[in-house]
Design a protein around this motif. Structure first.
Motif, PDB file in Angstrom:
ATOM      1  N   PHE A 107       0.937  -1.197   0.023  1.00 11.76           N
ATOM      2  CA  PHE A 107      -0.057  -0.230  -0.079  1.00 11.76           C
ATOM      3  C   PHE A 107       0.978   1.145  -0.075  1.00 11.76           C
ATOM      4  O   PHE A 107       0.675   2.309  -0.593  1.00 11.76           O
ATOM      5  N   ASN A 108       1.952   1.257   0.935  1.00 10.71           N
ATOM      6  CA  ASN A 108       2.717   2.471   0.902  1.00 10.71           C
ATOM      7  C   ASN A 108       3.509   2.732  -0.449  1.00 10.71           C
ATOM      8  O   ASN A 108       3.419   3.691  -1.006  1.00 10.71           O
ATOM      9  N   ASP A 109       4.028   1.621  -1.203  1.00  9.28           N
ATOM     10  CA  ASP A 109       4.527   1.898  -2.582  1.00  9.28           C
ATOM     11  C   ASP A 109       3.409   2.336  -3.412  1.00  9.28           C
ATOM     12  O   ASP A 109       3.873   3.351  -4.541  1.00  9.28           O
ATOM     13  N   ILE A 110       2.053   1.869  -3.471  1.00  6.68           N
ATOM     14  CA  ILE A 110       1.150   2.306  -4.238  1.00  6.68           C
ATOM     15  C   ILE A 110       0.705   3.973  -3.921  1.00  6.68           C
ATOM     16  O   ILE A 110       0.877   4.684  -4.861  1.00  6.68           O
ATOM     17  N   LYS A 111       0.620   4.137  -2.844  1.00  4.10           N
ATOM     18  CA  LYS A 111       0.576   5.547  -2.275  1.00  4.10           C
ATOM     19  C   LYS A 111       1.775   6.768  -2.516  1.00  4.10           C
ATOM     20  O   LYS A 111       1.253   7.612  -3.468  1.00  4.10           O
ATOM     21  N   LYS A 112       2.735   5.949  -2.476  1.00  6.30           N
ATOM     22  CA  LYS A 112       4.037   7.004  -3.142  1.00  6.30           C
ATOM     23  C   LYS A 112       4.012   7.114  -4.431  1.00  6.30           C
ATOM     24  O   LYS A 112       3.934   8.113  -4.825  1.00  6.30           O
ATOM     25  N   CYS A 113       3.476   6.136  -5.256  1.00  7.66           N
ATOM     26  CA  CYS A 113       3.267   6.419  -6.804  1.00  7.66           C
ATOM     27  C   CYS A 113       2.146   7.175  -7.049  1.00  7.66           C
ATOM     28  O   CYS A 113       2.399   8.299  -7.952  1.00  7.66           O
ATOM     29  N   ARG A 114       1.128   7.162  -6.455  1.00  7.05           N
ATOM     30  CA  ARG A 114      -0.206   7.887  -6.532  1.00  7.05           C
ATOM     31  C   ARG A 114       0.323   9.228  -6.052  1.00  7.05           C
ATOM     32  O   ARG A 114      -0.183  10.384  -6.997  1.00  7.05           O
ATOM     33  N   ASN A 115       0.843   9.474  -5.090  1.00  6.84           N
ATOM     34  CA  ASN A 115       1.385  11.042  -4.878  1.00  6.84           C
ATOM     35  C   ASN A 115       2.294  11.606  -5.677  1.00  6.84           C
ATOM     36  O   ASN A 115       2.195  12.802  -6.260  1.00  6.84           O
ATOM     37  N   GLU A 116       3.126  10.819  -6.242  1.00  7.93           N
ATOM     38  CA  GLU A 116       4.096  11.253  -7.496  1.00  7.93           C
ATOM     39  C   GLU A 116       3.207  11.714  -8.642  1.00  7.93           C
ATOM     40  O   GLU A 116       3.472  12.820  -9.310  1.00  7.93           O
ATOM     41  N   ILE A 117       2.288  10.816  -8.880  1.00  8.64           N
ATOM     42  CA  ILE A 117       1.324  11.198 -10.263  1.00  8.64           C
ATOM     43  C   ILE A 117       0.644  12.425 -10.010  1.00  8.64           C
ATOM     44  O   ILE A 117       0.767  13.362 -10.925  1.00  8.64           O
ATOM     45  N   SER A 118      -0.171  12.383  -8.521  1.00  9.43           N
ATOM     46  CA  SER A 118      -0.921  13.687  -8.373  1.00  9.43           C
ATOM     47  C   SER A 118      -0.197  14.902  -8.462  1.00  9.43           C
ATOM     48  O   SER A 118      -0.593  15.967  -9.027  1.00  9.43           O
ATOM     49  N   HIS A 119       1.027  14.956  -7.692  1.00  5.14           N
ATOM     50  CA  HIS A 119       1.552  16.072  -7.446  1.00  5.14           C
ATOM     51  C   HIS A 119       2.652  16.780  -8.578  1.00  5.14           C
ATOM     52  O   HIS A 119       3.117  17.741  -8.704  1.00  5.14           O
ATOM     53  N   GLU A 120       2.916  15.815  -9.593  1.00  2.00           N
ATOM     54  CA  GLU A 120       3.744  16.015 -10.653  1.00  2.00           C
ATOM     55  C   GLU A 120       3.047  15.476 -11.902  1.00  2.00           C
ATOM     56  O   GLU A 120       3.790  15.063 -12.751  1.00  2.00           O
ATOM     57  N   ILE A 121       2.035  15.680 -11.965  1.00  2.00           N
ATOM     58  CA  ILE A 121       1.386  15.386 -13.125  1.00  2.00           C
ATOM     59  C   ILE A 121       2.028  15.754 -14.453  1.00  2.00           C
ATOM     60  O   ILE A 121       2.155  14.871 -15.400  1.00  2.00           O
ATOM     61  N   ASP A 122       2.630  17.132 -14.461  1.00  2.00           N
ATOM     62  CA  ASP A 122       3.094  17.660 -15.623  1.00  2.00           C
ATOM     63  C   ASP A 122       4.480  16.814 -15.794  1.00  2.00           C
ATOM     64  O   ASP A 122       4.756  16.609 -17.007  1.00  2.00           O
ATOM     65  N   LYS A 123       5.260  16.410 -15.020  1.00  2.00           N
ATOM     66  CA  LYS A 123       6.331  15.781 -15.091  1.00  2.00           C
ATOM     67  C   LYS A 123       5.931  14.298 -15.584  1.00  2.00           C
ATOM     68  O   LYS A 123       6.856  13.738 -16.331  1.00  2.00           O
ATOM     69  N   PHE A 124       4.914  13.774 -15.168  1.00  2.00           N
ATOM     70  CA  PHE A 124       4.665  12.329 -15.407  1.00  2.00           C
ATOM     71  C   PHE A 124       4.278  12.268 -17.078  1.00  2.00           C
ATOM     72  O   PHE A 124       4.731  11.362 -17.667  1.00  2.00           O
ATOM     73  N   ILE A 125       3.558  13.178 -17.437  1.00  2.34           N
ATOM     74  CA  ILE A 125       3.043  13.193 -18.964  1.00  2.34           C
ATOM     75  C   ILE A 125       4.282  13.718 -19.756  1.00  2.34           C
ATOM     76  O   ILE A 125       4.242  13.362 -21.000  1.00  2.34           O
ATOM     77  N   SER A 126       5.118  14.381 -19.324  1.00  5.43           N
ATOM     78  CA  SER A 126       6.205  14.989 -20.288  1.00  5.43           C
ATOM     79  C   SER A 126       7.600  13.985 -20.158  1.00  5.43           C
ATOM     80  O   SER A 126       8.109  13.880 -21.184  1.00  5.43           O
ATOM     81  N   GLU A 127       7.778  13.528 -18.836  1.00  6.82           N
ATOM     82  CA  GLU A 127       9.078  12.949 -18.823  1.00  6.82           C
ATOM     83  C   GLU A 127       9.095  11.589 -18.328  1.00  6.82           C
ATOM     84  O   GLU A 127       9.900  10.728 -18.299  1.00  6.82           O
ATOM     85  N   GLY A 128       7.970  11.025 -17.575  1.00  4.08           N
ATOM     86  CA  GLY A 128       7.935   9.811 -16.822  1.00  4.08           C
ATOM     87  C   GLY A 128       8.098  10.104 -15.378  1.00  4.08           C
ATOM     88  O   GLY A 128       8.610  11.286 -15.006  1.00  4.08           O
ATOM     89  N   ILE A 129       7.917   9.179 -14.717  1.00  2.00           N
ATOM     90  CA  ILE A 129       8.549   9.366 -13.206  1.00  2.00           C
ATOM     91  C   ILE A 129       9.144   7.920 -12.604  1.00  2.00           C
ATOM     92  O   ILE A 129       9.447   7.167 -13.448  1.00  2.00           O
ATOM     93  N   LYS A 130       9.581   8.312 -11.398  1.00  2.00           N
ATOM     94  CA  LYS A 130      10.654   7.217 -11.074  1.00  2.00           C
ATOM     95  C   LYS A 130       9.901   5.934 -10.920  1.00  2.00           C
ATOM     96  O   LYS A 130      10.227   4.528 -11.212  1.00  2.00           O
ATOM     97  N   ASN A 131       8.494   5.867 -10.520  1.00  2.00           N
ATOM     98  CA  ASN A 131       8.012   4.693 -10.125  1.00  2.00           C
ATOM     99  C   ASN A 131       6.774   4.448 -11.324  1.00  2.00           C
ATOM    100  O   ASN A 131       5.958   5.268 -11.668  1.00  2.00           O
ATOM    101  N   ASP A 132       7.123   3.488 -12.070  1.00  2.00           N
ATOM    102  CA  ASP A 132       6.120   2.953 -13.173  1.00  2.00           C
ATOM    103  C   ASP A 132       4.673   2.503 -12.584  1.00  2.00           C
ATOM    104  O   ASP A 132       4.704   1.564 -11.796  1.00  2.00           O
ATOM    105  N   PRO A 133       3.843   3.191 -12.930  1.00  2.00           N
ATOM    106  CA  PRO A 133       2.539   2.799 -12.097  1.00  2.00           C
ATOM    107  C   PRO A 133       1.955   1.647 -12.655  1.00  2.00           C
ATOM    108  O   PRO A 133       0.882   0.727 -11.865  1.00  2.00           O
ATOM    109  N   LEU A 134       2.472   0.964 -14.037  1.00  2.00           N
ATOM    110  CA  LEU A 134       1.513   0.060 -14.585  1.00  2.00           C
ATOM    111  C   LEU A 134       1.647  -1.382 -13.570  1.00  2.00           C
ATOM    112  O   LEU A 134       0.801  -2.240 -13.506  1.00  2.00           O
ATOM    113  N   PRO A 135       2.948  -1.576 -13.298  1.00  2.00           N
ATOM    114  CA  PRO A 135       2.902  -3.191 -12.455  1.00  2.00           C
ATOM    115  C   PRO A 135       2.261  -2.744 -11.021  1.00  2.00           C
ATOM    116  O   PRO A 135       1.667  -3.798 -10.359  1.00  2.00           O
ATOM    117  N   LEU A 136       2.192  -1.665 -10.471  1.00  2.00           N
ATOM    118  CA  LEU A 136       1.188  -1.327  -9.190  1.00  2.00           C
ATOM    119  C   LEU A 136      -0.285  -1.454  -9.227  1.00  2.00           C
ATOM    120  O   LEU A 136      -0.902  -1.735  -8.562  1.00  2.00           O
TER     121      LEU A 136
END
Length: 194
Positions: free
Chosen positions: A95-124
Motif C-alpha cells: 500500500f505504501n508503494d502504491i500511495k507513493k506512486c499515486r502521490n508522485e503522479i498527483s503532485h507531479e502530473i506535468d512531469k509524468f506526462i512529459s518525462e515519466g516518473i521514478k515509479n512505473d504505475p503499471l505494475p502497481l
C-alpha cells in the motif's frame, strides 16, 4: 536541442502517448481512491449506529477501536485491518508503494506526462487490485454474508466471489486501455440489450 529536452517534447506532443499517459494517470488515481475508500469507508460504515439530523451516527467504538490506532484515519484503518487478519505487514508495504506512486503522479502530473516518473504505475495496478480484492472479499465473507439472512444455510463459493469494486476497475481498465475491440465490447453489448 538537448537530447533529454527533445525526448520530453516528443513524449508530450505525441497525441497517442499523451492520451495514454493521461488515461493511466487518471485510472491510477481513481483506483487508489477506490482502495482508500475500501480501507477507511468499510470500517467507518461498520461502526455506524444510525442516522439523525446531523447525519450518520458513528459509534464511540470507532474512536477507541480504530482511530486510536494511529493519528491518520487511513493508517489507523490499515492497522485495524491488520489486527483483524485481513492484511499483513507485506500488504501495508505494498500500500505504501502504491500511495507513493499515486502521490508522485498527483503532485507531479506535468512531469509524468512529459518525462515519466521514478515509479512505473503499471505494475502497481495489479498490486492495487489484489489488495482491494483481498479487503473487499474479507468484508463480503466476514460481514455481509453472515449478517444477511438470505445466505443462511447456503453454501458459498468463495472462489466465485467478485466484489463490485473489482468489476468496476476491470471495466475501467478494459474500456480505457483495451484494444479498440475490447474498449467497445461492453458498450456494444449494452446497446444490443437495450
Amino acid at each position: 536541442m538537448d537530447e533529454a529536452i527533445e525526448k520530453t517534447w516528443e513524449r508530450f506532443l505525441n497525441p497517442e502517448m499523451l492520451r495514454t499517459n493521461l488515461i493511466v494517470a487518471s485510472l491510477f488515481i481513481t483506483s487508489f481512491e477506490m482502495l482508500k475508500d475500501s480501507i477507511i469507508g468499510r470500517i467507518k460504515n461498520f461502526f455506524i449506529n444510525g442516522f439523525n439530523d446531523d447525519g450518520w451516527i458513528i459509534s464511540d467504538e470507532y474512536k477507541t477501536k480504530v482511530l486510536a490506532l494511529n493519528k491518520s484515519p487511513l493508517y489507523a484503518s490499515l492497522e485495524w485491518l491488520k489486527n483483524n487478519d485481513v492484511i499483513d505487514d507485506h500488504d501495508i508495504q505494498r500500500f505504501n508503494d502504491i500511495k507513493k506512486c499515486r502521490n508522485e503522479i498527483s503532485h507531479e502530473i506535468d512531469k509524468f506526462i512529459s518525462e515519466g516518473i521514478k515509479n512505473d504505475p503499471l505494475p502497481l495496478f495489479g498490486q492495487m487490485t489484489d489488495l482491494l480484492y483481498k479487503i473487499e472479499k474479507w468484508w463480503i465473507l466476514n460481514v455481509e454474508i453472515p449478517t444477511n439472512p438470505d445466505f443462511d444455510n447456503q453454501e458459498i463459493d468463495e472462489q466465485g466471489i467478485m466484489p463490485g469494486k473489482i468489476i468496476t476497475l476491470r471495466l475501467l481498465s478494459d474500456i480505457a486501455l483495451g484494444s479498440e475491440e475490447e474498449s467497445k465490447f461492453y458498450y456494444n453489448e449494452f446497446i444490443k440489450r437495450k
